[in-house]
Write a protein that holds these residues in place. Structure first.
Motif, PDB file in Angstrom:
ATOM      1  N   ALA A   1       9.575   8.440  -8.462  1.00 43.40           N
ATOM      2  CA  ALA A   1       9.074   8.606 -10.132  1.00 43.40           C
ATOM      3  C   ALA A   1       8.158   7.592 -10.304  1.00 43.40           C
ATOM      4  CB  ALA A   1      10.376   8.502 -10.906  1.00 43.40           C
ATOM      5  N   HIS A   2       8.220   6.314  -9.931  1.00 40.48           N
ATOM      6  CA  HIS A   2       7.210   5.280 -10.022  1.00 40.48           C
ATOM      7  C   HIS A   2       5.844   5.659  -9.598  1.00 40.48           C
ATOM      8  CE1 HIS A   2       5.514   1.359 -10.090  1.00 40.48           C
ATOM      9  NE2 HIS A   2       5.026   1.502  -8.581  1.00 40.48           N
ATOM     10  N   ILE A   3       5.622   6.430  -8.534  1.00 41.28           N
ATOM     11  CA  ILE A   3       4.360   7.106  -8.228  1.00 41.28           C
ATOM     12  C   ILE A   3       4.026   7.588  -9.465  1.00 41.28           C
ATOM     13  CG2 ILE A   3       3.315   8.777  -6.432  1.00 41.28           C
ATOM     14  CD1 ILE A   3       5.044   7.352  -4.257  1.00 41.28           C
TER      15      ILE A   3
ATOM     16  N   GLN B   1      -4.443   5.430  -3.396  1.00 38.04           N
ATOM     17  CA  GLN B   1      -3.735   4.352  -2.678  1.00 38.04           C
ATOM     18  C   GLN B   1      -2.669   3.634  -2.777  1.00 38.04           C
ATOM     19  OE1 GLN B   1      -7.266   1.367  -1.516  1.00 38.04           O
ATOM     20  NE2 GLN B   1      -8.298   2.516  -2.870  1.00 38.04           N
ATOM     21  N   HIS B   2      -2.423   3.702  -4.251  1.00 33.11           N
ATOM     22  CA  HIS B   2      -1.090   3.315  -4.875  1.00 33.11           C
ATOM     23  C   HIS B   2       0.270   4.329  -4.185  1.00 33.11           C
ATOM     24  CE1 HIS B   2       2.543   3.172  -7.762  1.00 33.11           C
ATOM     25  NE2 HIS B   2       2.159   1.906  -7.466  1.00 33.11           N
ATOM     26  N   GLU B   3      -0.105   5.619  -4.247  1.00 31.74           N
ATOM     27  CA  GLU B   3       0.818   6.371  -3.673  1.00 31.74           C
ATOM     28  C   GLU B   3       0.973   6.101  -2.390  1.00 31.74           C
ATOM     29  OE1 GLU B   3       0.576  10.444  -4.860  1.00 31.74           O
ATOM     30  OE2 GLU B   3       2.261  11.171  -3.476  1.00 31.74           O
ATOM     31  N   GLN B   4      -0.227   6.006  -1.410  1.00 38.16           N
ATOM     32  CA  GLN B   4      -0.001   5.579   0.016  1.00 38.16           C
ATOM     33  C   GLN B   4       0.692   4.423   0.324  1.00 38.16           C
ATOM     34  OE1 GLN B   4      -0.632   7.623   2.510  1.00 38.16           O
ATOM     35  NE2 GLN B   4      -2.198   9.468   1.898  1.00 38.16           N
ATOM     36  N   GLN B   5       0.550   3.498  -0.498  1.00 35.97           N
ATOM     37  CA  GLN B   5       1.094   2.168  -0.280  1.00 35.97           C
ATOM     38  C   GLN B   5       2.713   2.269  -0.399  1.00 35.97           C
ATOM     39  OE1 GLN B   5      -1.863  -0.268  -2.588  1.00 35.97           O
ATOM     40  NE2 GLN B   5      -1.223  -1.773  -1.226  1.00 35.97           N
ATOM     41  N   HIS B   6       2.993   2.909  -1.559  1.00 34.08           N
ATOM     42  CA  HIS B   6       4.527   3.384  -1.696  1.00 34.08           C
ATOM     43  C   HIS B   6       4.959   4.072  -0.796  1.00 34.08           C
ATOM     44  CE1 HIS B   6       5.835   1.267  -5.375  1.00 34.08           C
ATOM     45  NE2 HIS B   6       4.551   1.311  -5.723  1.00 34.08           N
ATOM     46  N   ASP B   7       4.243   5.077  -0.150  1.00 31.12           N
ATOM     47  CA  ASP B   7       4.781   5.787   1.039  1.00 31.12           C
ATOM     48  C   ASP B   7       4.981   4.916   2.207  1.00 31.12           C
ATOM     49  OD1 ASP B   7       4.536   8.154  -0.516  1.00 31.12           O
ATOM     50  OD2 ASP B   7       2.591   8.989   0.552  1.00 31.12           O
ATOM     51  N   GLU B   8       4.273   3.751   2.417  1.00 32.36           N
ATOM     52  CA  GLU B   8       4.555   2.821   3.501  1.00 32.36           C
ATOM     53  C   GLU B   8       5.776   2.308   3.279  1.00 32.36           C
ATOM     54  OE1 GLU B   8       1.443   0.625   5.087  1.00 32.36           O
ATOM     55  OE2 GLU B   8       2.877  -0.427   6.544  1.00 32.36           O
ATOM     56  N   THR B   9       5.747   1.868   2.063  1.00 36.27           N
ATOM     57  CA  THR B   9       7.159   1.131   1.556  1.00 36.27           C
ATOM     58  C   THR B   9       8.359   2.208   1.813  1.00 36.27           C
ATOM     59  OG1 THR B   9       5.915  -0.298  -0.056  1.00 36.27           O
ATOM     60  CG2 THR B   9       8.301   0.073  -0.594  1.00 36.27           C
ATOM     61  N   MET B  10       8.183   3.247   1.512  1.00 33.36           N
ATOM     62  CA  MET B  10       9.336   4.441   1.707  1.00 33.36           C
ATOM     63  C   MET B  10       9.613   4.638   3.010  1.00 33.36           C
ATOM     64  SD  MET B  10       9.239   7.161  -1.262  1.00 33.36           S
ATOM     65  CE  MET B  10       7.584   7.617  -1.359  1.00 33.36           C
TER      66      MET B  10
ATOM     67  N   GLU C   1      -1.763  -7.249 -12.830  1.00 37.55           N
ATOM     68  CA  GLU C   1      -0.400  -7.059 -11.874  1.00 37.55           C
ATOM     69  C   GLU C   1      -0.798  -6.546 -10.621  1.00 37.55           C
ATOM     70  OE1 GLU C   1      -0.755  -5.852 -15.074  1.00 37.55           O
ATOM     71  OE2 GLU C   1       0.447  -7.741 -15.999  1.00 37.55           O
ATOM     72  N   TYR C   2      -2.060  -6.163 -10.362  1.00 35.89           N
ATOM     73  CA  TYR C   2      -2.086  -5.802  -8.936  1.00 35.89           C
ATOM     74  C   TYR C   2      -2.068  -6.888  -8.023  1.00 35.89           C
ATOM     75  CZ  TYR C   2      -3.193  -3.893  -4.338  1.00 35.89           C
ATOM     76  OH  TYR C   2      -3.392  -3.642  -3.230  1.00 35.89           O
ATOM     77  N   SER C   3      -3.179  -7.980  -8.205  1.00 34.53           N
ATOM     78  CA  SER C   3      -3.160  -9.118  -7.233  1.00 34.53           C
ATOM     79  C   SER C   3      -3.124 -10.452  -7.989  1.00 34.53           C
ATOM     80  CB  SER C   3      -4.818  -9.244  -6.682  1.00 34.53           C
ATOM     81  OG  SER C   3      -5.309  -7.904  -6.560  1.00 34.53           O
TER      82      SER C   3
ATOM     83  N   ARG D   1      -6.511  -6.457   2.042  1.00 31.70           N
ATOM     84  CA  ARG D   1      -5.654  -7.561   2.143  1.00 31.70           C
ATOM     85  C   ARG D   1      -4.124  -7.371   1.531  1.00 31.70           C
ATOM     86  NH1 ARG D   1      -8.161 -12.357  -1.536  1.00 31.70           N
ATOM     87  NH2 ARG D   1      -7.268 -13.512   0.003  1.00 31.70           N
ATOM     88  N   ASN D   2      -3.179  -7.272   2.417  1.00 38.09           N
ATOM     89  CA  ASN D   2      -1.936  -7.200   2.146  1.00 38.09           C
ATOM     90  C   ASN D   2      -1.062  -8.625   1.889  1.00 38.09           C
ATOM     91  OD1 ASN D   2       0.574  -5.931   1.610  1.00 38.09           O
ATOM     92  ND2 ASN D   2       0.682  -5.050   3.598  1.00 38.09           N
ATOM     93  N   TRP D   3      -0.145  -8.844   1.431  1.00 38.10           N
ATOM     94  CA  TRP D   3       0.299 -10.035   1.227  1.00 38.10           C
ATOM     95  C   TRP D   3       2.079  -9.772   1.237  1.00 38.10           C
ATOM     96  CZ3 TRP D   3      -1.969  -7.838  -2.542  1.00 38.10           C
ATOM     97  CH2 TRP D   3      -1.301  -7.333  -3.711  1.00 38.10           C
ATOM     98  N   ASP D   4       2.663 -10.850   1.659  1.00 41.33           N
ATOM     99  CA  ASP D   4       4.109 -10.912   1.530  1.00 41.33           C
ATOM    100  C   ASP D   4       4.785 -12.117   1.655  1.00 41.33           C
ATOM    101  OD1 ASP D   4       6.867  -9.767   0.915  1.00 41.33           O
ATOM    102  OD2 ASP D   4       6.431  -7.809   2.170  1.00 41.33           O
TER     103      ASP D   4
HETATM  104  C1  AVJ Z   1      -0.014  -4.710  -1.704  1.00 40.34           C
HETATM  105  C2  AVJ Z   1       1.679  -3.991  -0.479  1.00 40.34           C
HETATM  106  C3  AVJ Z   1       1.953  -6.044  -1.726  1.00 40.34           C
HETATM  107  O1  AVJ Z   1       3.736  -2.855  -2.526  1.00 40.34           O
HETATM  108  O2  AVJ Z   1       4.119  -4.628  -3.567  1.00 40.34           O
HETATM  109  C4  AVJ Z   1       2.434  -0.890  -5.172  1.00 40.34           C
HETATM  110  C5  AVJ Z   1       1.075  -2.473  -3.383  1.00 40.34           C
HETATM  111  N1  AVJ Z   1       1.098  -2.932  -5.958  1.00 40.34           N
HETATM  112  N2  AVJ Z   1       2.528  -1.019  -6.419  1.00 40.34           N
HETATM  113  C6  AVJ Z   1       3.284  -3.833  -3.147  1.00 40.34           C
HETATM  114  C7  AVJ Z   1       1.676  -2.155  -4.823  1.00 40.34           C
HETATM  115  C8  AVJ Z   1       1.874  -2.148  -6.866  1.00 40.34           C
HETATM  116  C9  AVJ Z   1       1.606  -4.078  -3.107  1.00 40.34           C
HETATM  117  N3  AVJ Z   1       1.308  -4.786  -1.668  1.00 40.34           N
END
Ligand code: AVJ
Ligand code: FE
Length: 439
Positions: A52-54, A138-147, A383-385, A413-416
């Protein structure tokens, strides 16, 4: 994108929207209702929240902002604002159930196609080159990777499947010397690059060696077998403190048995494949392995120079193999396979210096903190970066087998946090040359 007419751009956007939605549907239709609503780990949202966030992000940006349409469900914005509720608290929220979520995201999508039919791509920066659509894809695809990472944490019977990746091969050398110098890092020309990848800027890098392939399970097992987890010498102070506190003994999802080492991958239990890049290691484990091997992690600039710089022309390429978009011969992306490929599986993806598998397979930890490039501009939202810059996060580069090609630019660039292991992250090593190696 730059060569496309407005009609061509509309067609491209529609294809990308459809492709990302097919993946989202696969990830959510493959499990039952209970698996959709429950929390598989405190590190993750329930799948139905991501779903639903997507839709909610798509509504905010494309229906309301770009389209100027009436809200579909303004009442749920707060529930799906990632900054309002920590992941661990999301299961207790009055979330949309699976059927409501499905109805909501498809209602939003119908409106988005209507917006797409009518939008003009000139006039507003947000829609230049269809940027807002690209951001939402890209937001959807990033959440797909999270899922997909949530699927990896889920216990039960296997529900996902995919063909195996291509076979590996032995490379002529384990590492190459990158002579260093100045190169153009980041981008000002990739139309769908996100704010933190911009702008392109010159960076000077000293000569360094970098491994031609990521560190494999077999390599990493040698560190485990050598007692690396019990030897404080290899760990940074923060790394050692975390190793002690979290009782780390091996990568996540590895199991030692009398029959040898196994791993669990999307609910399949299998013998540890020694020639595949190691994954589910945190930054501190990567750092410790590198120290044990007499090496170190590459900086983010070193990683990108290895991935993009063409010494022969002095030009920075889009990808290691050149300027073409990734194809299945170049890189293991897009959940095409449900695992990293063995090292050597992508000779066509090699960089000019012979560095392979930089894009795809596993995200690669770098030694760099997530910081803005010079002249960074937060856009279109802080809030993206912007809110994440600083010493708390480490940068990962290159994309994993679960990252889509629309995301896995060589500038992405990904980060964690340095303690995280549930992401599809591994690493490769670098080192400083010895004086006699520079000749
Ligand atoms: C870039 C993967 C760290 O999943 O927290 C998704 C991407 N930003 N919704 C994350 C993101 C907002 C973000 N990363
Ligand atoms: Fe999000």
């Amino acid at each position: 994108l730059s060569g496309l007419t407005a009609e061509g751009l509309r067609t491209f956007v529609a294809e990308q929207l459809t492709r990302s939605r097919a993946r989202t549907v696969q990830l959510t239709d493959s499990v039952d209702t209970d698996d959709l609503v429950r929390q598989h780990s405190r590190l993750m949202s329930p799948l139905v929240w991501d779903y639903a966030h997507i839709g909610n992000q798509e509504e905010l940006w494309l229906v309301r902002d770009v389209g100027g349409r009436e809200p579909v469900r303004q009442d749920i914005d707060e529930l799906y604002d990632a900054f309002k509720h920590a992941r661990a608290d999301r299961p207790a929220l009055p979330l949309l159930g699976p059927d409501e979520a499905r109805a909501y995201v498809s209602e939003v999508r119908d409106k988005v196609f209507d917006v797409l039919d009518h939008v003009r791509f000139d006039g507003r920066e947000l829609v230049d080159n269809a940027f807002a659509f690209g951001m939402i894809v890209q937001h959807e695809q990033q959440h797909d990777e999270t899922m997909l990472a949530t699927h990896q944490l889920r216990e039960g019977v296997p529900v996902l499947d995919a063909p195996p990746p291509p076979p590996g091969r032995r490379l002529p050398s384990a590492e190459v010397l990158v002579p260093g110098g100045e190169f153009l890092m980041g981008t000002s020309t990739e139309p769908w690059a996100l704010d933190n990848e911009r702008p392109a800027h010159p960076v000077r890098v000293a000569p360094y060696f970098i491994d031609t392939v990521p560190v494999t399970n077999g390599d990493y097992l040698a560190f485990v077998d050598a007692g690396g987890y019990d030897d404080e010498r290899w760990w940074s102070p923060n790394g050692w403190a975390h190793r002690q506190k979290a009782s780390l003994v091996a990568p996540r999802f590895w199991q030692q048995t009398p029959e040898g080492w196994f791993r669990t991958r999307f609910a399949h239990r299998e013998a540890l494949p020694l020639d595949e890049p190691v994954m589910h290691v945190c930054f501190y484990e990567a750092e410790a392995y590198a120290a044990w091997a007499g090496k170190r992690l590459p900086t983010e600039a070193e990683w990108e120079m290895a991935a993009r710089f063409d010494l022969a022309t002095g030009r920075t390429r889009r990808f290691p193999w050149g300027d073409e978009n990734p194809g299945p011969q170049h890189a293991n992306l897009g959940q095409r396979h449900l695992r990293p490929a063995p090292v050597g599986a992508y000779p066509a993806g090699a960089s000019p210096l012979g560095v392979e598998q930089l894009v795809g397979d596993v995200w690669e930890w770098t030694s760099s903190d997530f910081t803005p490039y010079p002249d960074f501009r937060a856009w279109p939202y802080d809030e993206y970066s912007l809110v994440f810059f600083g010493p708390d996060y480490k940068v990962l580069r290159g994309g994993s087998f679960g990252a889509d090609e629309i995301v896995a630019r060589s500038t992405f660039r990904n980060w964690d946090y340095p303690i995280r292991r549930q992401i599809f992250a591994g690493f490769r090593c670098a080192r400083d040359p010895r004086p006699e190696e520079l000749g």
